[in-house]
Design a protein around this motif. Sequence first.
Motif, PDB file in Angstrom:
ATOM      1  N   LEU A   1     -13.096 -12.670  -0.334  1.00 44.56           N
ATOM      2  CA  LEU A   1     -13.297 -11.290  -0.923  1.00 44.56           C
ATOM      3  C   LEU A   1     -14.906 -11.211  -1.417  1.00 44.56           C
ATOM      4  CD1 LEU A   1     -10.072 -10.947  -3.186  1.00 44.56           C
ATOM      5  CD2 LEU A   1     -10.550 -10.295  -0.841  1.00 44.56           C
TER       6      LEU A   1
ATOM      7  N   ASN B   1      -3.529  -0.208  -6.356  1.00 44.59           N
ATOM      8  CA  ASN B   1      -4.882  -0.375  -6.574  1.00 44.59           C
ATOM      9  C   ASN B   1      -5.517   1.059  -6.480  1.00 44.59           C
ATOM     10  OD1 ASN B   1      -7.571  -1.236  -6.595  1.00 44.59           O
ATOM     11  ND2 ASN B   1      -7.405  -2.883  -5.492  1.00 44.59           N
TER      12      ASN B   1
ATOM     13  N   THR C   1     -11.894   0.494  -6.176  1.00 42.39           N
ATOM     14  CA  THR C   1     -12.725   0.660  -4.873  1.00 42.39           C
ATOM     15  C   THR C   1     -12.963  -0.834  -4.718  1.00 42.39           C
ATOM     16  OG1 THR C   1     -14.472   0.583  -6.413  1.00 42.39           O
ATOM     17  CG2 THR C   1     -13.789   2.655  -5.275  1.00 42.39           C
ATOM     18  N   ALA C   2     -12.078  -1.873  -4.968  1.00 48.86           N
ATOM     19  CA  ALA C   2     -12.259  -3.063  -4.476  1.00 48.86           C
ATOM     20  C   ALA C   2     -10.818  -3.801  -4.453  1.00 48.86           C
ATOM     21  CB  ALA C   2     -13.296  -3.987  -5.150  1.00 48.86           C
ATOM     22  N   PRO C   3     -10.700  -4.842  -3.520  1.00 50.46           N
ATOM     23  CA  PRO C   3      -9.488  -5.401  -3.536  1.00 50.46           C
ATOM     24  C   PRO C   3      -9.284  -6.476  -4.664  1.00 50.46           C
ATOM     25  CG  PRO C   3     -10.963  -6.365  -1.983  1.00 50.46           C
ATOM     26  CD  PRO C   3     -11.576  -5.222  -2.504  1.00 50.46           C
TER      27      PRO C   3
ATOM     28  N   PRO D   1     -11.683  -3.146  -8.858  1.00 47.50           N
ATOM     29  CA  PRO D   1     -10.282  -2.708  -8.735  1.00 47.50           C
ATOM     30  C   PRO D   1      -9.729  -1.906 -10.163  1.00 47.50           C
ATOM     31  CG  PRO D   1     -10.280  -4.960  -9.221  1.00 47.50           C
ATOM     32  CD  PRO D   1     -11.708  -4.609  -9.298  1.00 47.50           C
TER      33      PRO D   1
ATOM     34  N   LYS E   1     -17.310  -0.655  -7.180  1.00 56.23           N
ATOM     35  CA  LYS E   1     -16.715  -1.736  -6.601  1.00 56.23           C
ATOM     36  C   LYS E   1     -16.011  -2.595  -7.293  1.00 56.23           C
ATOM     37  CE  LYS E   1     -17.672  -0.823  -2.296  1.00 56.23           C
ATOM     38  NZ  LYS E   1     -16.213  -1.150  -0.906  1.00 56.23           N
TER      39      LYS E   1
ATOM     40  N   GLU F   1      -4.648   1.106  -1.958  1.00 60.11           N
ATOM     41  CA  GLU F   1      -3.230   0.643  -1.577  1.00 60.11           C
ATOM     42  C   GLU F   1      -2.336   0.453  -2.557  1.00 60.11           C
ATOM     43  OE1 GLU F   1      -3.195  -2.373   1.201  1.00 60.11           O
ATOM     44  OE2 GLU F   1      -4.247  -1.399   2.917  1.00 60.11           O
TER      45      GLU F   1
ATOM     46  N   LEU G   1      -2.306 -10.090  -2.472  1.00 62.41           N
ATOM     47  CA  LEU G   1      -3.626  -9.154  -2.364  1.00 62.41           C
ATOM     48  C   LEU G   1      -3.095  -7.658  -2.243  1.00 62.41           C
ATOM     49  CD1 LEU G   1      -6.470  -8.858  -1.579  1.00 62.41           C
ATOM     50  CD2 LEU G   1      -5.844  -9.135   0.842  1.00 62.41           C
TER      51      LEU G   1
ATOM     52  N   GLU H   1      -5.196  -4.371  -1.673  1.00 61.15           N
ATOM     53  CA  GLU H   1      -6.520  -3.749  -1.073  1.00 61.15           C
ATOM     54  C   GLU H   1      -6.907  -2.466  -2.028  1.00 61.15           C
ATOM     55  OE1 GLU H   1      -8.567  -5.017   0.530  1.00 61.15           O
ATOM     56  OE2 GLU H   1      -7.595  -6.245   2.194  1.00 61.15           O
ATOM     57  N   GLU H   2      -8.068  -2.078  -1.820  1.00 56.60           N
ATOM     58  CA  GLU H   2      -8.500  -0.753  -2.745  1.00 56.60           C
ATOM     59  C   GLU H   2      -7.517   0.576  -1.988  1.00 56.60           C
ATOM     60  OE1 GLU H   2     -11.937  -1.569  -0.091  1.00 56.60           O
ATOM     61  OE2 GLU H   2     -10.697  -2.816  -0.964  1.00 56.60           O
TER      62      GLU H   2
ATOM     63  N   ASN I   1     -10.980 -12.034  -7.642  1.00 51.25           N
ATOM     64  CA  ASN I   1     -11.446 -12.134  -6.616  1.00 51.25           C
ATOM     65  C   ASN I   1     -12.149 -13.414  -6.410  1.00 51.25           C
ATOM     66  OD1 ASN I   1     -13.733 -11.722  -8.547  1.00 51.25           O
ATOM     67  ND2 ASN I   1     -14.915 -10.680  -7.055  1.00 51.25           N
TER      68      ASN I   1
END
Length: 563
Positions: free
Chosen positions: A384, A438, A441-443, A407, A405, A473, A468, A470-471, A379
């Motif tokens: 981010l 992921n 809860t964070a990208p 990943p 928060k 995904e 990237l 995302e959380e 990040n």
Amino acid sequence: MSKSKTVLLAISLLTALAATTSLNAVAQSSEIVIDSQVEWIEDRSLERDLRIVSGGDLTLRDLTLNIHDGVNIYVESGGTLNVHNSEIKDLNPPTGLAGYGYWDETNRSAVLIPGSDYDGGFEATFYSGETSTFYGGQAIIEGQDLIDLNGSEFTLSFDENTEDVWVGLVGYGHQSVHLTTVTLTPEVGSSITYDAIELEYRNMMALDQDGETCNLNIAGTADFDEASILGCMVVVDGIMTLHSTSIERTGPIISSTNADLIISGETTFSMSKDDHDVRAHANSRLHWGENVIGSGGLTDRWEKIIDSQEVHFDAAGVLFRILKFGQYEITSSTYFSDESGVGLIDSGDARTVEIGWADGSVWTESASIEILEYRTGWNMDESLDDYGGGIIPLTWDEVIMVDGKTPQIEFVSIDYQNPTDSVSRGSGGVGLMATIANRGTAPAIVYFTCDVSETGTAAQMTSYPGGLVEEGEEVTIQFSWMNSDVDNASLTCEILTPTQLVEEDAFGGGTASSDKITWIDPTDDEGGSIIPVLAAFVIATVAMGAFFFKMSKSSEEDEEELY
């Protein structure tokens, strides 16, 4: 049996009996052990330790128990002590006084000198005791100049017109001033020495000058009902109930981590030896009844204290601070997590998190942890957010885990874009798809590298794959495998995890492998196409070199920002 054998046997028995008697005497002289139900109803003096073991139950009823200095009463887990209408007395209770360290007129310490007892002039000599000094302090008498003090004693002279007079006492640099005795010497007559606690005083606590006292250690259960305690130190690790009981020159009662302290009825505290009557661990259970009366004045009813607190992160170098920190609800200085991911709050010192003020009000800390910077290789991009969640409550746990928060990456699979059994080395390679999820809860921006499974050598690829995620995904990343020296080969790809992590897999990661594919040499018809293949390889090499150069420059800039 012969006569000689009989004599020898008798001697052996007598010797064994004497040894046993001697051992029992030693055991009995070391402490008194209560292992069954026992009741004491007559006054007694306790000169050796008393231990109530599991299953033991001792009741003190309508008596006075005088305890010598250094003697302990132990109520072990499973043991019970009942004290009804009885008094527990330290034979050497505190007799000195100690100030609170205040200099202002309202709160500074003072003692009343009984000048009205004398018809003529007299002198008053104040003693601080062997382990204290008046150095740097002052004595204050209303309407007179301040009197600078030094040494362990000082003397004031009063004339025959002196009535009762308050003498204020302040210590150096707002330290607590100590007073053990005051000797009054008249111009005519004999001197009288008062223990400081015998005088009238204001804004002062009890002082145990020699530090010697008796101790009550409650790991089991103790029930005091219409009783009293004078002096002694009380430490509760189990359950203690004080109902309509007088506590004098005893406090603060210490209530440990898992203790229960129930104070009820018309219980009263007076002359604690510190500025609070009860010192409880933040996670102990304390009940202070509505009709309970504390020492009052500048002595709080209770303080709850937490020991060293640690904040644990998954990464090193996390910067954080505490908001609304401590009694004055300040913003703390900045702390950081070490190479183990551990950050100490207030350098690991104990602190007060709750105060039951003397006026009946209660202050309770309601602080928060603010994450100032929580960056890893996943990040670093400014678009981010920092990991950790921004602002989170500061609980009273000794260890606080910050795992929100963040990943949690999973390498799901490696598949071919167009399933096939073979590929020509002259074709320019084969396309693949990496599926990465992921679950956190964070990208995260993640990259991976691939090796030829059969040889462990780095695979020839047209790009450095990643992107990237995302959380929540699951993404598919396309890339190409250009060539293989092994005829029947597969790829094993591994996600590159951030170097800042304490544990390599703290944010997930992992590996995935493709199915095997057969690489075949180009046919004659494909022979003329070797130049385009080489050109593609050269372009890919240049592109990867440019990418690594860019990554290196970015890493250097990030490090400069961090330091």
